[in-house]
Design a protein around this motif. Structure first.
Motif, PDB file in Angstrom:
ATOM      1  N   ASP A 126       9.427  -0.278   2.126  1.00 22.37           N
ATOM      2  CA  ASP A 126       8.299  -1.172   2.391  1.00 22.37           C
ATOM      3  C   ASP A 126       7.082  -0.301   2.709  1.00 22.37           C
ATOM      4  O   ASP A 126       6.952   0.216   3.817  1.00 22.37           O
ATOM      5  CB  ASP A 126       8.645  -2.085   3.565  1.00 22.37           C
ATOM      6  N   ILE A 127       6.196  -0.129   1.736  1.00 20.94           N
ATOM      7  CA  ILE A 127       5.092   0.826   1.862  1.00 20.94           C
ATOM      8  C   ILE A 127       3.747   0.128   1.732  1.00 20.94           C
ATOM      9  O   ILE A 127       3.535  -0.663   0.808  1.00 20.94           O
ATOM     10  CB  ILE A 127       5.191   1.933   0.785  1.00 20.94           C
ATOM     11  N   LYS A 128       2.848   0.461   2.640  1.00 21.83           N
ATOM     12  CA  LYS A 128       1.488  -0.080   2.563  1.00 21.83           C
ATOM     13  C   LYS A 128       0.494   1.006   2.947  1.00 21.83           C
ATOM     14  O   LYS A 128       0.757   1.826   3.828  1.00 21.83           O
ATOM     15  CB  LYS A 128       1.331  -1.281   3.491  1.00 21.83           C
ATOM     16  N   GLY A 129      -0.669   0.988   2.273  1.00 19.71           N
ATOM     17  CA  GLY A 129      -1.699   1.981   2.522  1.00 19.71           C
ATOM     18  C   GLY A 129      -2.642   1.559   3.630  1.00 19.71           C
ATOM     19  O   GLY A 129      -2.462   0.514   4.260  1.00 19.71           O
ATOM     20  N   PRO A 130      -3.657   2.377   3.905  1.00 14.91           N
ATOM     21  CA  PRO A 130      -4.624   2.092   4.975  1.00 14.91           C
ATOM     22  C   PRO A 130      -5.237   0.706   4.834  1.00 14.91           C
ATOM     23  O   PRO A 130      -5.577   0.278   3.732  1.00 14.91           O
ATOM     24  CB  PRO A 130      -5.676   3.188   4.798  1.00 14.91           C
TER      25      PRO A 130
END
Length: 368
Positions: free
Chosen positions: A177-181
């Motif tokens: 589960d990856i999310k950026g700034p």
């Protein structure tokens, strides 16, 4: 079932159950068909195999949960021949700092940081693993100069509530589960933060397993079951070692109903996650690609972590021949990391020195 087990089943069918199984296990006055015999033996074999699996799990639980050395400002690895040899092959990242930054000449450093045991001390209650204020300020400074990601087994939202820094990348559930700034950032690719979920179809299953494990383990004092969205963590840090076998048996009894899930282990935690080819190493590669460094030689990834799951990332860096893994540990461990640090306080010192070095480099460049 192994070939040997097949032979035993055939032997029962041909010779009769009384010649293979002890009489104490036989019901009285009952005739057995070949199918009955096969089912009876399968149950016995399953019980025996289950016992062997539990024994192996408990041994692994001990191996992955070494006795902790109490933190101290003067604490150091005990001097033994094995320790000295280990330190030679995995020297302190602080003592080797100049060599590390020298390797970054002409390259962009990208920082990858585990959370528990790396940015935050390991604590008995995982819900109380708060990041110290000084560490948060240091990580904020690091993110000003280098793309920075938190890569953790924790739920992404949970670790964000601990870190509370908007300018970072967050890879939760071991990178599933990856999310950026969430705010404007010079390292973002495009206008939207990176969002990637490798196992969305498993969410209902994970919820079921979480509820089952809460129910199954509530009789074992000290057990803490945590829903990390794409995986479930069963913490046994506060469980008496005499109860580890019972805990492992309850976890196995639940996991047996979910063949699409697997068990992995960390520091005093059993983790159930989807059987997909995704881990912290894959998350590292995904983030490098998202940042535009997929096949670049102008990047130096640095990954700092303390857990067995971080080895997947260390291994990726070794295979790439690019970047450095830094293991946080007071005790010698088999690892793919290149360097070591003993505890979160040393991680903070390393990160501070990295920021100071970057600021000095920029000042020198302006004066040149």
């Amino acid at each position: 079932m192994t070939n040997q087990q097949n032979v035993v089943v055939l032997d029962v069918i041909s010779r009769g159950v009384s010649n293979v199984l002890p009489r104490s296990s036989l019901p009285v006055a009952k005739s057995f068909s070949p199918q009955d015999l096969k089912m009876l033996l399968m149950k016995r074999l399953e019980a025996e195999n289950g016992g062997a699996k539990i024994s192996a799990w408990v041994d692994s639980m001990r191996a992955s949960s070494p006795t902790r050395i109490k933190s101290s400002t003067t604490a150091s690895l005990p001097e033994t021949d094995d320790t000295s040899s280990w330190i030679v092959h995995h020297p302190s990242a602080l003592s080797m700092f100049e060599q590390i930054v020298a390797a970054s000449k002409g390259k962009q450093i990208v920082m990858f940081l585990d959370y528990d045991g790396t940015l935050s001390p390991i604590v008995e209650d995982p819900d109380q693993a708060f990041m110290p204020k000084e560490m948060r300020a240091t990580v904020r400074d690091v993110a000003r100069y280098f793309p920075t990601a938190i890569v953790t087994g924790r739920c992404r939202d949970k670790v964000y509530s601990f870190v509370k820094l908007a300018g970072l990348y967050y890879a939760g559930s071991h990178g599933m589960d990856i999310k950026g700034p969430s705010k404007s950032c010079k390292y973002k690719k495009g206008n939207q933060g990176v969002l990637f979920q490798a196992a969305s179809e498993f969410l209902p299953m994970i919820d079921e397993v979480y509820k089952d494990l809460v129910e199954k383990t509530k009789s074992i004092p000290g057990t803490k079951v945590e829903n990390n969205k794409f995986c479930v963590s069963v913490h046994f840090r506060c469980v008496d070692e005499k109860s580890w076998a019972a805990l492992a048996e309850q976890v196995r009894s639940v996991l047996n109903h979910y063949p699409k899930l697997e068990l992995t282990q960390g520091r005093k935690v059993l983790e159930i996650r989807p059987t997909i080819k995704w881990d912290k190493g894959r998350a590292l590669e995904f983030l490098l690609e998202s940042l535009g460094y997929a096949n670049s030689t102008n990047v130096l990834p640095v990954y700092i972590g303390d857990d067995r799951s971080d080895e997947d990332a260390f291994k990726v860096l070794r295979e790439r021949g690019q970047g450095f893994g830094i293991l946080v540990s007071k005790l010698p461990k088999e690892t793919n990391a290149s360097y070591s640090l003993q505890e979160p306080s040393e991680v903070k010192e390393f990160l501070k020195r990295l920021v100071d070095w970057k600021e000095m480099s920029q000042r020198a460049a302006k004066c040149a």
